[in-house]
Design a protein around this motif. Structure first.
Motif, short mmCIF file in Angstrom:
data_model
loop_
_atom_site.label_atom_id
_atom_site.label_comp_id
_atom_site.label_asym_id
_atom_site.label_seq_id
_atom_site.Cartn_x
_atom_site.Cartn_y
_atom_site.Cartn_z
N PHE A 191 -17.55 2.04 -13.82
CA PHE A 191 -16.61 3.14 -13.73
C PHE A 191 -16.78 3.88 -12.41
O PHE A 191 -17.91 4.15 -11.99
N LEU A 192 -15.67 4.20 -11.78
CA LEU A 192 -15.69 4.97 -10.55
C LEU A 192 -14.97 6.30 -10.79
O LEU A 192 -13.92 6.33 -11.44
N ASN A 193 -15.55 7.37 -10.29
CA ASN A 193 -14.92 8.69 -10.35
C ASN A 193 -14.46 9.08 -8.95
O ASN A 193 -15.27 9.14 -8.03
N ARG A 194 -13.18 9.31 -8.81
CA ARG A 194 -12.64 9.70 -7.52
C ARG A 194 -12.08 11.12 -7.60
O ARG A 194 -11.60 11.54 -8.64
N LYS A 195 -12.16 11.84 -6.51
CA LYS A 195 -11.71 13.24 -6.47
C LYS A 195 -10.46 13.39 -5.61
O LYS A 195 -10.37 12.84 -4.52
N LYS A 196 -9.49 14.14 -6.13
CA LYS A 196 -8.33 14.51 -5.34
C LYS A 196 -8.64 15.82 -4.62
O LYS A 196 -9.64 16.48 -4.87
N TYR A 197 -7.75 16.21 -3.72
CA TYR A 197 -7.94 17.48 -3.02
C TYR A 197 -7.95 18.64 -4.01
O TYR A 197 -8.57 19.68 -3.78
N SER A 198 -7.27 18.48 -5.13
CA SER A 198 -7.23 19.53 -6.14
C SER A 198 -8.49 19.54 -6.99
O SER A 198 -8.61 20.33 -7.93
N ASN A 199 -9.44 18.63 -6.67
CA ASN A 199 -10.69 18.48 -7.41
C ASN A 199 -10.51 17.90 -8.80
O ASN A 199 -11.43 17.89 -9.61
N ASP A 200 -9.30 17.42 -9.10
CA ASP A 200 -9.10 16.70 -10.34
C ASP A 200 -9.82 15.36 -10.25
O ASP A 200 -9.91 14.76 -9.18
N THR A 201 -10.32 14.87 -11.38
CA THR A 201 -11.05 13.62 -11.40
C THR A 201 -10.13 12.47 -11.79
O THR A 201 -9.40 12.55 -12.77
N ILE A 202 -10.17 11.42 -11.01
CA ILE A 202 -9.46 10.19 -11.34
C ILE A 202 -10.50 9.15 -11.72
O ILE A 202 -11.40 8.85 -10.95
N ARG A 203 -10.37 8.61 -12.91
CA ARG A 203 -11.32 7.60 -13.38
C ARG A 203 -10.73 6.21 -13.17
O ARG A 203 -9.57 5.96 -13.45
N GLU A 204 -11.59 5.32 -12.69
CA GLU A 204 -11.15 3.95 -12.42
C GLU A 204 -12.13 2.97 -13.05
O GLU A 204 -13.34 3.06 -12.85
N VAL A 205 -11.61 2.04 -13.85
CA VAL A 205 -12.40 0.94 -14.37
C VAL A 205 -12.33 -0.20 -13.37
O VAL A 205 -11.24 -0.67 -13.04
N LEU A 206 -13.46 -0.62 -12.86
CA LEU A 206 -13.50 -1.74 -11.92
C LEU A 206 -14.05 -2.96 -12.64
O LEU A 206 -15.17 -2.94 -13.15
N VAL A 207 -13.25 -4.01 -12.67
CA VAL A 207 -13.62 -5.25 -13.37
C VAL A 207 -14.17 -6.25 -12.36
O VAL A 207 -13.55 -6.51 -11.32
N ILE A 208 -15.35 -6.80 -12.67
CA ILE A 208 -16.03 -7.72 -11.76
C ILE A 208 -16.33 -9.02 -12.52
O ILE A 208 -16.82 -8.99 -13.65
N TYR A 209 -16.03 -10.15 -11.89
CA TYR A 209 -16.30 -11.43 -12.55
C TYR A 209 -17.79 -11.63 -12.77
O TYR A 209 -18.63 -11.06 -12.06
N SER A 210 -18.15 -12.45 -13.75
CA SER A 210 -19.58 -12.66 -14.04
C SER A 210 -20.09 -14.01 -13.56
O SER A 210 -21.30 -14.23 -13.51
N ASN A 211 -19.19 -14.94 -13.22
CA ASN A 211 -19.64 -16.23 -12.69
C ASN A 211 -18.53 -16.83 -11.83
O ASN A 211 -17.34 -16.52 -11.99
N LEU A 212 -18.92 -17.68 -10.91
CA LEU A 212 -17.97 -18.24 -9.95
C LEU A 212 -16.94 -19.16 -10.58
O LEU A 212 -15.92 -19.47 -9.96
N ASN A 213 -17.19 -19.62 -11.81
CA ASN A 213 -16.21 -20.47 -12.48
C ASN A 213 -14.96 -19.68 -12.90
O ASN A 213 -13.95 -20.27 -13.27
N GLN A 214 -15.03 -18.37 -12.86
CA GLN A 214 -13.90 -17.53 -13.23
C GLN A 214 -12.95 -17.26 -12.06
O GLN A 214 -11.86 -16.73 -12.28
N VAL A 215 -13.37 -17.59 -10.87
CA VAL A 215 -12.57 -17.21 -9.69
C VAL A 215 -12.34 -18.41 -8.79
O VAL A 215 -13.10 -19.38 -8.79
N HIS A 216 -11.27 -18.32 -8.04
CA HIS A 216 -10.96 -19.30 -6.99
C HIS A 216 -10.99 -18.53 -5.68
O HIS A 216 -10.31 -17.51 -5.52
N LEU A 217 -11.75 -19.04 -4.72
CA LEU A 217 -11.92 -18.34 -3.45
C LEU A 217 -10.92 -18.86 -2.41
O LEU A 217 -10.44 -19.99 -2.48
N HIS A 218 -10.59 -17.99 -1.46
CA HIS A 218 -9.76 -18.41 -0.35
C HIS A 218 -10.52 -19.44 0.47
O HIS A 218 -11.73 -19.36 0.65
N ASN A 219 -9.80 -20.41 0.98
CA ASN A 219 -10.44 -21.41 1.84
C ASN A 219 -10.87 -20.74 3.13
O ASN A 219 -10.13 -19.94 3.71
N PRO A 220 -12.08 -21.03 3.61
CA PRO A 220 -12.57 -20.41 4.83
C PRO A 220 -11.74 -20.81 6.05
O PRO A 220 -11.11 -21.83 6.07
#
Length: 220
Positions: A191-220
């Motif tokens: 979870f990420l907490n971000r602040k606006k200028y008004s000091n309101d909190t914006i919550r963000e769920v960041l999803v991260i893969y757990s193994n390389l079999n779940q993703v396809h990478l760009h070719n170098p």
């Protein structure tokens, strides 16, 4: 004369009251609809929050979705993909151009859930972003976003966060897209907490893969 001036006033008052009532009903109906039929990213955010309670955790994607699927795809910045690309990867015909020009959808993550070769759910996930003046632009208070760019020097991969014990990143790289099945759908959540200028909190769920079999990478 008294009657002729009174009737228009009375009629106008009724029109104003009717307009206010209909406007109130429309607004109420909108929020009722949003409560009864929340967007997919809002549903996932709520499910993750309930499971993780704002702490980093592990989540199986099929446990936080309320519908059947056998393949899930997540595409970053959908302007990089054509209809032909989507069909080649997923086997599904999806008219991406129909949605790209609506509300800046080309800058959002495209999620597609497929069951038995048919598209059962799709959604565009947005994320808060900063302008050149470091002003936080946002349209809501919570976001469900997917990680595609790996930068080992910045959060959430700094020492002390905990994820370095789960995933070892030796160099920066870009993820082309996610391809997940119910038997390989373990994801890391932070979870990420971000602040606006008004000091309101914006919550963000960041999803991260757990193994390389779940993703396809760009070719170098």
């Amino acid at each position: 004369m008294l009657i002729s001036t009174y009737l228009p006033y009375k009629f106008t008052k009724k029109v104003v009251l009717f307009s206010l009532c209909t406007t109130g009903i429309s607004i109420g109906a909108f929020y009722l609809y949003m409560c009864l039929f929340p967007s997919l990213d809002d549903q996932l955010f709520k499910a993750v929050k309930k499971k993780c309670e704002y702490y980093s955790c592990k989540v199986h994607l099929h446990e936080i979705t309320s519908f059947k699927w056998d393949k899930a795809y997540f595409f970053p910045n959908t302007r990089s993909y054509s209809n032909q690309d989507i069909k080649k990867i997923t086997g599904i015909s999806f008219d991406l151009q129909k949605y790209k020009t609506v509300d800046g959808q080309e800058y959002k993550t495209l999620a597609m859930f497929i069951y038995d070769g048919k598209l059962v759910k799709y959604n565009f996930f947005e994320a808060p972003f900063f302008t050149e003046n470091d002003h936080l632009e946002d349209t809501k208070s919570q976001y469900f976003t997917i990680l595609f760019s790996i930068d080992t020097s910045v959060y959430p991969f700094r020492n002390g966060d905990g994820f370095e014990e789960l995933i070892e990143f030796k160099k920066n790289f870009e993820i082309a897209y996610y391809e997940i099945t119910p038997i390989n759908d373990l994801l890391y959540i932070t979870f990420l907490n971000r602040k606006k200028y008004s000091n309101d909190t914006i919550r963000e769920v960041l999803v991260i893969y757990s193994n390389l079999n779940q993703v396809h990478l760009h070719n170098p």
